[in-house]
Enzyme design. Structure first.
Site, short mmCIF file in Angstrom:
data_model
loop_
_atom_site.label_atom_id
_atom_site.label_comp_id
_atom_site.label_asym_id
_atom_site.label_seq_id
_atom_site.Cartn_x
_atom_site.Cartn_y
_atom_site.Cartn_z
N ASP A 13 55.17 40.66 34.99
CA ASP A 13 54.21 41.16 35.97
C ASP A 13 54.82 42.15 36.95
OD1 ASP A 13 52.29 39.46 34.82
OD2 ASP A 13 52.96 37.79 36.06
N LYS A 16 54.40 46.72 34.39
CA LYS A 16 54.71 47.44 33.14
C LYS A 16 53.49 48.24 32.65
CE LYS A 16 55.88 43.53 31.24
NZ LYS A 16 55.89 42.67 32.43
N GLY A 40 49.71 40.09 30.29
CA GLY A 40 48.54 40.62 30.98
C GLY A 40 48.96 41.90 31.67
N HIS A 41 48.55 43.03 31.12
CA HIS A 41 48.98 44.33 31.65
C HIS A 41 47.77 45.05 32.25
CE1 HIS A 41 52.61 44.27 28.66
NE2 HIS A 41 52.62 43.29 29.54
N GLN A 224 56.32 40.41 29.10
CA GLN A 224 57.10 39.43 29.88
C GLN A 224 58.26 40.13 30.62
OE1 GLN A 224 56.32 38.24 26.26
NE2 GLN A 224 54.43 37.85 27.36
P1 GDP Z 1 52.62 43.75 34.01
O1 GDP Z 1 52.39 42.43 33.35
O2 GDP Z 1 54.07 44.03 34.22
O3 GDP Z 1 51.91 44.89 33.33
O4 GDP Z 1 51.99 43.63 35.47
P2 GDP Z 1 50.54 43.03 35.84
O5 GDP Z 1 49.52 44.03 35.48
O6 GDP Z 1 50.40 41.65 35.29
O7 GDP Z 1 50.71 42.85 37.39
C1 GDP Z 1 50.97 43.94 38.24
C2 GDP Z 1 49.82 44.05 39.26
O8 GDP Z 1 50.22 44.93 40.28
C3 GDP Z 1 48.57 44.63 38.66
O9 GDP Z 1 47.46 44.10 39.32
C4 GDP Z 1 48.71 46.13 38.97
O10 GDP Z 1 47.45 46.81 39.07
C5 GDP Z 1 49.39 46.07 40.31
N1 GDP Z 1 50.28 47.20 40.61
C6 GDP Z 1 51.07 47.92 39.76
N2 GDP Z 1 51.82 48.82 40.45
C7 GDP Z 1 51.47 48.66 41.76
C8 GDP Z 1 51.94 49.27 42.97
O11 GDP Z 1 52.81 50.12 42.99
N3 GDP Z 1 51.36 48.83 44.13
C9 GDP Z 1 50.42 47.85 44.16
N4 GDP Z 1 49.93 47.47 45.32
N5 GDP Z 1 49.99 47.24 43.04
C10 GDP Z 1 50.52 47.63 41.86
P1 IMO Z 2 53.48 40.05 31.28
O1 IMO Z 2 53.68 40.84 30.03
C1 IMO Z 2 54.55 36.53 33.59
C2 IMO Z 2 55.47 32.87 31.34
C3 IMO Z 2 54.51 31.70 31.49
C4 IMO Z 2 55.49 30.55 31.35
C5 IMO Z 2 56.45 31.05 30.28
C6 IMO Z 2 56.15 30.56 28.87
O2 IMO Z 2 52.12 40.14 31.86
O3 IMO Z 2 54.57 40.32 32.27
P2 IMO Z 2 54.27 31.22 27.08
O4 IMO Z 2 52.78 31.12 27.15
O5 IMO Z 2 54.79 32.58 26.84
O6 IMO Z 2 54.87 30.20 26.15
O7 IMO Z 2 54.76 30.79 28.57
O8 IMO Z 2 56.36 32.46 30.31
N1 IMO Z 2 54.83 34.15 30.92
C7 IMO Z 2 54.64 35.18 31.74
N2 IMO Z 2 54.85 35.31 33.06
N3 IMO Z 2 54.11 37.56 32.88
C8 IMO Z 2 53.91 37.46 31.54
O9 IMO Z 2 53.60 38.53 30.77
C9 IMO Z 2 54.14 36.21 30.92
N4 IMO Z 2 54.04 35.76 29.65
C10 IMO Z 2 54.48 34.50 29.66
O10 IMO Z 2 53.89 31.72 32.75
O11 IMO Z 2 56.23 30.39 32.53
MG MG Z 3 51.27 40.72 33.61
#
Ligand code: GDP
Ligand code: IMO
Ligand code: MG
Length: 431
Positions: A13, A16, A40-41, A224
């Site tokens: 998170d 990415k 979850g991207h 991840q």
């Molecule tokens: P990922 O799993 O690495 O793709 O990240 P996620 O999408 O799960 O979580 C990142 C969250 O931060 C999302 O809600 C993005 O829209 C948000 N986000 C990404 N870059 C920025 C930033 O520079 N500032 C803020 N405030 N939010 C951001």
């Molecule tokens: P993105 O790509 C954050 C964590 C779960 C748990 C562990 C194992 O959005 O960054 P699993 O279901 O993979 O067997 O769970 O890994 N986890 C993540 N945490 N971002 C993710 O993906 C994750 N994918 C799995 O919360 O701790």
């Molecule tokens: Mg994510």
């Protein structure tokens, strides 16, 4: 031609999705190489929000082809659901812009059931998985009894192998006093959905090789983060795949000599979803404030993310593990309004100072962060697109982070929006 790998440097998170989307402008092919719909991207483009779990983030770009590589585990029901959700947002998905590896492994309905029941039985030692069957699906892969996408090409073989997998898991389910799972109904549903997927399937390595031969730019989208890697992360509180840059080749069919640049995605503070050690976790006001300002709730499960200060020791380790060339530093705007910003510059463990995260989970739990305190900045940096417009204190924070993690920061993200990105170097232009 250039090949760029994107990996998370913390516990996922890191943002990415936003960076992959931004970089996709220069990518002809975007490839997922591990994980599954546990990811979850999030992408925000002119206010429109896209949440992707299984489809590579390049899918929203009109001229970009996306590939789900052999290293990914695929829940076919989820794949079709995600395709439909995007089609509702007028994204056109067809075999010309989506390719699914024929040797990717399937997540079966029983994998999700086993995942959930195991977590329930683990009580306080639960991993906190996403409950999507990722672990059991990878176990069947290395146990050499898994089903692959190419098995959709032979009905009898598929059915008999699926029965064997159900028999295998049912032994444990029954021993635990849980309901035995019938494979027949699951098979019929799976076989039907398979018919809609067949048109997308091709060998991953062949597609990659064709793009490589035509001198295309390929972007490898990690899911991840480094410390969820099954070998290098905070085991056993990890996911079941390798998440570091070396996996990009294995999970897609390309050798290490063809990779040009590893880009680490790093949040300006730290978060973690699920259980496991987290040295800089802050359960007080600062952690709460980071969570509220950063909207730190999981994209997949909606769970509240645990929050804490930036851990330079951890990210320095991630830089080494993936031989990272540059960092995209995200969510810097979330630090707006903090009078003081803490950075973890070392650990104390059993009265000794150490500068890396030890491998044992018992030792990891004993590690205490040593902090350096920096001055925060006044006003908001949200939406800034030029480095000159950042306040002096924000620039100092960036420089100090670079020094501590021993890697340069080449992109800075100041909001969820695609365009709110400060560019110091584009990885596709480096070679
Ligand atoms: P990922 O799993 O690495 O793709 O990240 P996620 O999408 O799960 O979580 C990142 C969250 O931060 C999302 O809600 C993005 O829209 C948000 N986000 C990404 N870059 C920025 C930033 O520079 N500032 C803020 N405030 N939010 C951001
Ligand atoms: P993105 O790509 C954050 C964590 C779960 C748990 C562990 C194992 O959005 O960054 P699993 O279901 O993979 O067997 O769970 O890994 N986890 C993540 N945490 N971002 C993710 O993906 C994750 N994918 C799995 O919360 O701790
Ligand atoms: Mg994510």
């Amino acid at each position: 031609m250039s090949n760029v790998i994107i990996v998370g440097t913390q516990w996922g998170d890191e943002g990415k999705g936003k960076i992959v989307d931004w970089l996709s402008e220069k990518a002809d092919l975007v490839v997922r190489f591990q994980g599954g719909h546990n990811a979850g991207h999030t992408l925000v483009i002119d206010g429109n929000v896209f949440k992707l779990s299984l489809l590579p983030s390049g899918i929203v770009r009109e001229n970009t082809v996306v590939l789900i590589g052999n290293g990914v585990v695929i829940d076919p029901f989820h794949l079709i659901k995600e395709i439909k959700q995007l089609e509702e947002k007028n994204i056109n998905i067809n075999p010309d812009n989506l390719i699914v590896s024929d040797s990717a492994f399937l997540i079966l309905p029983i994998h999700q059931i086993v995942d959930e029941i195991r977590e329930k039985n683990n009580g306080s030692k639960k991993i906190g998985t996403t409950g999507r069957g990722i672990g059991p699906a990878y176990e069947d892969k290395v146990g050499r009894r898994g089903l692959r996408i190419c098995d959709f090409l032979n009905k009898d073989e598929f059915e008999s192998n699926m029965k064997k997998i159900y028999d295998f898991h049912n032994i444990w389910l029954c021993a635990m006093g849980e309901e035995k799972q019938d494979y027949k109904d699951a098979f019929n549903k799976l076989w039907n959905i398979g018919k809609t997927i067949i048109k997308f399937i091709q060998p991953s390595w062949l597609i990659i090789n064709n793009f490589k031969t035509s001198k295309a730019n390929i972007l490898f989208e990690g899911a991840q983060g480094t410390f969820l890697d099954v070998d290098h992360g905070t085991y056993p509180y990890v996911t079941s795949s390798n998440t570091i840059a070396s996996q990009a080749g294995i999970g897609s069919g390309m050798g290490p000599t063809a990779m040009n640049y590893a880009l680490g995605i790093t949040k300006a503070y730290t978060t973690r979803v699920g259980s496991g050690p987290f040295p800089t976790e802050d359960n007080g006001d600062d952690g709460n404030k980071l969570g509220t300002k950063g909207h730190e709730f999981g994209t997949v499960t909606g769970r509240q993310r645990r929050c804490g200060w930036f851990d330079a020791i951890l990210v320095k380790q991630a830089v080494a593990l993936s031989s990272i060339n540059g960092i995209a530093f995200t969510k810097l705007d979330v630090l707006d309004g903090f009078k003081e910003i803490k950075i973890c510059v070392g650990y104390e463990m059993e009265s000794k100072k150490i500068d890396y995260l030890p491998s044992s989970s018992v030792q990891q739990a004993k590690v205490k962060p040593i902090y350096e305190i920096m001055k925060g900045w006044k006003g908001s940096i949200a939406g800034i697109q030029n480095i000159e417009d950042l306040p002096y204190e924000a620039k100092l924070y960036i420089r100090r982070v670079e020094e501590l993690i021993q890697c340069k920061i080449i992109l800075i993200s100041t909001s969820p929006e695609r365009s709110d990105t400060i560019v110091l170097e584009n990885p596709f232009d480096v070679n």
